[in-house]
Design an enzyme around this catalytic site. Structure first.
Site, PDB file in Angstrom:
ATOM      1  N   MET A   1       0.845  -1.200   0.000  1.00 34.94           N
ATOM      2  CA  MET A   1       0.000   0.000   0.000  1.00 34.94           C
ATOM      3  C   MET A   1       0.879   1.249   0.000  1.00 34.94           C
ATOM      4  SD  MET A   1      -3.427  -0.937   2.046  1.00 34.94           S
ATOM      5  CE  MET A   1      -2.846  -0.776   3.717  1.00 34.94           C
TER       6      MET A   1
ATOM      7  N   LEU B   1       6.641   3.139   1.519  1.00 40.89           N
ATOM      8  CA  LEU B   1       7.605   2.028   1.584  1.00 40.89           C
ATOM      9  C   LEU B   1       8.663   2.220   2.670  1.00 40.89           C
ATOM     10  CD1 LEU B   1       8.077   1.334  -2.228  1.00 40.89           C
ATOM     11  CD2 LEU B   1       6.428   0.326  -0.641  1.00 40.89           C
ATOM     12  N   HIS B   2       9.030   1.105   3.295  1.00 35.53           N
ATOM     13  CA  HIS B   2      10.030   1.113   4.370  1.00 35.53           C
ATOM     14  C   HIS B   2      10.890  -0.135   4.256  1.00 35.53           C
ATOM     15  CE1 HIS B   2       7.382  -1.829   6.192  1.00 35.53           C
ATOM     16  NE2 HIS B   2       6.375  -0.979   6.153  1.00 35.53           N
TER      17      HIS B   2
ATOM     18  N   GLY C   1      10.839  -2.946   5.645  1.00 31.47           N
ATOM     19  CA  GLY C   1      10.099  -4.214   5.555  1.00 31.47           C
ATOM     20  C   GLY C   1       9.784  -4.525   4.097  1.00 31.47           C
ATOM     21  N   HIS C   2       9.238  -3.535   3.394  1.00 32.85           N
ATOM     22  CA  HIS C   2       8.925  -3.716   1.965  1.00 32.85           C
ATOM     23  C   HIS C   2      10.204  -4.008   1.177  1.00 32.85           C
ATOM     24  CE1 HIS C   2       5.512  -0.820   3.112  1.00 32.85           C
ATOM     25  NE2 HIS C   2       4.897  -1.918   2.738  1.00 32.85           N
TER      26      HIS C   2
ATOM     27  N   LYS D   1       4.868 -10.019   9.464  1.00 30.46           N
ATOM     28  CA  LYS D   1       4.382  -8.978  10.370  1.00 30.46           C
ATOM     29  C   LYS D   1       2.850  -8.977  10.384  1.00 30.46           C
ATOM     30  CE  LYS D   1       3.670  -4.311  11.324  1.00 30.46           C
ATOM     31  NZ  LYS D   1       2.425  -4.086  10.648  1.00 30.46           N
ATOM     32  N   ASP D   2       2.259  -9.193   9.184  1.00 26.08           N
ATOM     33  CA  ASP D   2       0.798  -9.274   9.091  1.00 26.08           C
ATOM     34  C   ASP D   2       0.437 -10.753   8.976  1.00 26.08           C
ATOM     35  OD1 ASP D   2       0.180  -6.285   8.777  1.00 26.08           O
ATOM     36  OD2 ASP D   2       1.760  -6.645   7.329  1.00 26.08           O
TER      37      ASP D   2
ATOM     38  N   SER E   1       4.340   1.347   7.748  1.00 25.53           N
ATOM     39  CA  SER E   1       4.038   2.663   7.160  1.00 25.53           C
ATOM     40  C   SER E   1       3.420   3.563   8.214  1.00 25.53           C
ATOM     41  CB  SER E   1       3.074   2.520   5.983  1.00 25.53           C
ATOM     42  OG  SER E   1       3.555   1.552   5.087  1.00 25.53           O
TER      43      SER E   1
HETATM   44  P1  AMP Z   1       1.485  -2.992   3.458  1.00 26.71           P
HETATM   45  O1  AMP Z   1       2.082  -1.981   2.524  1.00 26.71           O
HETATM   46  O2  AMP Z   1       1.514  -2.563   4.883  1.00 26.71           O
HETATM   47  O3  AMP Z   1       0.143  -3.483   2.994  1.00 26.71           O
HETATM   48  O4  AMP Z   1       2.453  -4.253   3.414  1.00 26.71           O
HETATM   49  C1  AMP Z   1       2.808  -4.861   2.205  1.00 26.71           C
HETATM   50  C2  AMP Z   1       3.566  -6.130   2.518  1.00 26.71           C
HETATM   51  O5  AMP Z   1       4.731  -5.807   3.284  1.00 26.71           O
HETATM   52  C3  AMP Z   1       2.746  -7.134   3.357  1.00 26.71           C
HETATM   53  O6  AMP Z   1       3.017  -8.441   2.893  1.00 26.71           O
HETATM   54  C4  AMP Z   1       3.295  -6.907   4.738  1.00 26.71           C
HETATM   55  O7  AMP Z   1       3.169  -8.034   5.582  1.00 26.71           O
HETATM   56  C5  AMP Z   1       4.748  -6.615   4.449  1.00 26.71           C
HETATM   57  N1  AMP Z   1       5.375  -5.918   5.562  1.00 26.71           N
HETATM   58  C6  AMP Z   1       4.930  -4.789   6.178  1.00 26.71           C
HETATM   59  N2  AMP Z   1       5.743  -4.451   7.196  1.00 26.71           N
HETATM   60  C7  AMP Z   1       6.718  -5.397   7.239  1.00 26.71           C
HETATM   61  C8  AMP Z   1       7.850  -5.618   8.082  1.00 26.71           C
HETATM   62  N3  AMP Z   1       8.148  -4.802   9.082  1.00 26.71           N
HETATM   63  N4  AMP Z   1       8.625  -6.689   7.830  1.00 26.71           N
HETATM   64  C9  AMP Z   1       8.335  -7.539   6.814  1.00 26.71           C
HETATM   65  N5  AMP Z   1       7.286  -7.384   5.986  1.00 26.71           N
HETATM   66  C10 AMP Z   1       6.484  -6.335   6.195  1.00 26.71           C
END
Ligand code: AMP
Length: 271
Positions: A26, A29-30, A32-33, A145-146, A182
């Site tokens: 979504m 980006l950080h 984790g992404h 994480k999710d 995020s």
């Molecule tokens: P989001 O943009 O929050 O929807 O996350 C996109 C993907 O990145 C999902 O598969 C999340 O589980 C993964 N994600 C988010 N934060 C982290 C993190 N800290 N470490 C690893 N994966 C992450």
């Protein structure tokens, strides 16, 4: 890096390849992404990242509005990472067609986040199902994480016999222990410190309850979290990560799942 806003143009492009490794996001980006993307880049397929803040998975309009967005910065970062494709669809590109597969929502979708965010996982599965039909990825990289989201997407894929393979990626953390998210960008420095203290408190608690499970007294722990600066706690539960059921005594495969608020910011994690 090629950028696509239209699924038909994207589909034409990826048809020419052996397949794609897909990293749905979504945006905002950080690290984790970035870790997911780096793992995807090691696969033999082209890396496709999507950025789409999916309105249907927000149970609260103001949460949707305040969700961190920074597409310009994200594009710069993705260019640097040398991904192959970036897909930034508009609402209609995703929701303007009828998917072939019906969403399968496992009963564990009613637990934890599903209990506190009505309609959230319906929204997540709906959008993921659509992305899968558009892209037909070989691999999908998802973060632990999710974890509940990852578990439910896996169940949907199994049930609908979809050929994409889920690659589970470990949680990446900030130096202060908290999971990169995020939403962290909506926290002030002092709120970050609260989140960090809560993380270490719970990490330590997990160690203790492994030895003596009677120390897992939810109400006592919730009080401690409030004292540490949490404003509201949605849940705090030990779940078996294989069958996603609450555990009665510690075994090897469980994690401590939690979700809480600092002011309006909702944080989730599992350790
Ligand atoms: P989001 O943009 O929050 O929807 O996350 C996109 C993907 O990145 C999902 O598969 C999340 O589980 C993964 N994600 C988010 N934060 C982290 C993190 N800290 N470490 C690893 N994966 C992450």
């Amino acid at each position: 890096m090629k950028i696509f806003k239209d699924k038909h143009i994207l589909q034409k492009e990826i048809l020419k390849t052996k397949g794609t490794s897909f990293v749905p996001t979504m945006g905002g980006l950080h690290k984790g992404h970035i870790s997911l993307i780096k793992q995807s880049k090691k696969s033999k397929f082209k890396t496709l990242v999507s950025i789409f803040v999916n309105p249907k998975q927000f149970n609260n309009k103001s949460d949707f509005r305040s969700y961190p967005r920074n597409t310009k910065k994200d594009i710069k970062l993705l260019k640097k990472l040398k991904i192959d494709y970036l897909y930034i669809p508009k609402f209609k590109d995703i929701y303007g067609f009828r998917p072939k597969n019906k969403v399968f929502l496992d009963k564990s979708s009613k637990k934890l986040c599903g209990k506190f965010r009505k309609g959230h996982f319906e929204g997540v599965l709906n959008v993921v199902n659509r992305f899968i039909e558009i892209i037909k990825p070989k691999y999908i990289f998802l973060g632990k994480k999710d974890y509940q989201q990852l578990y439910l997407i896996k169940k949907h894929i199994e049930k609908r016999k979809i050929k994409s393979k889920i690659i589970e990626c470990k949680t990446i953390r900030e130096n202060n222990g908290i999971a990169c998210s995020s939403r962290n960008s909506n926290l002030s420095k002092s709120q970050m410190k609260i989140a960090s203290n809560i993380f270490y408190y719970l990490k330590n608690l997990k160690k203790k309850i492994k030895k003596n499970y009677s120390l897992f007294k939810i109400n006592r722990i919730k009080k401690d979290l409030i004292n540490l600066g949490a404003d509201k706690i949605d849940y705090l539960e030990n779940f078996n990560t294989k069958d996603f059921k609450k555990i009665k005594k510690p075994n090897k495969k469980y994690s401590l799942f939690f979700a809480y608020y600092i002011k309006k910011v909702r944080l989730i994690d599992n350790i």
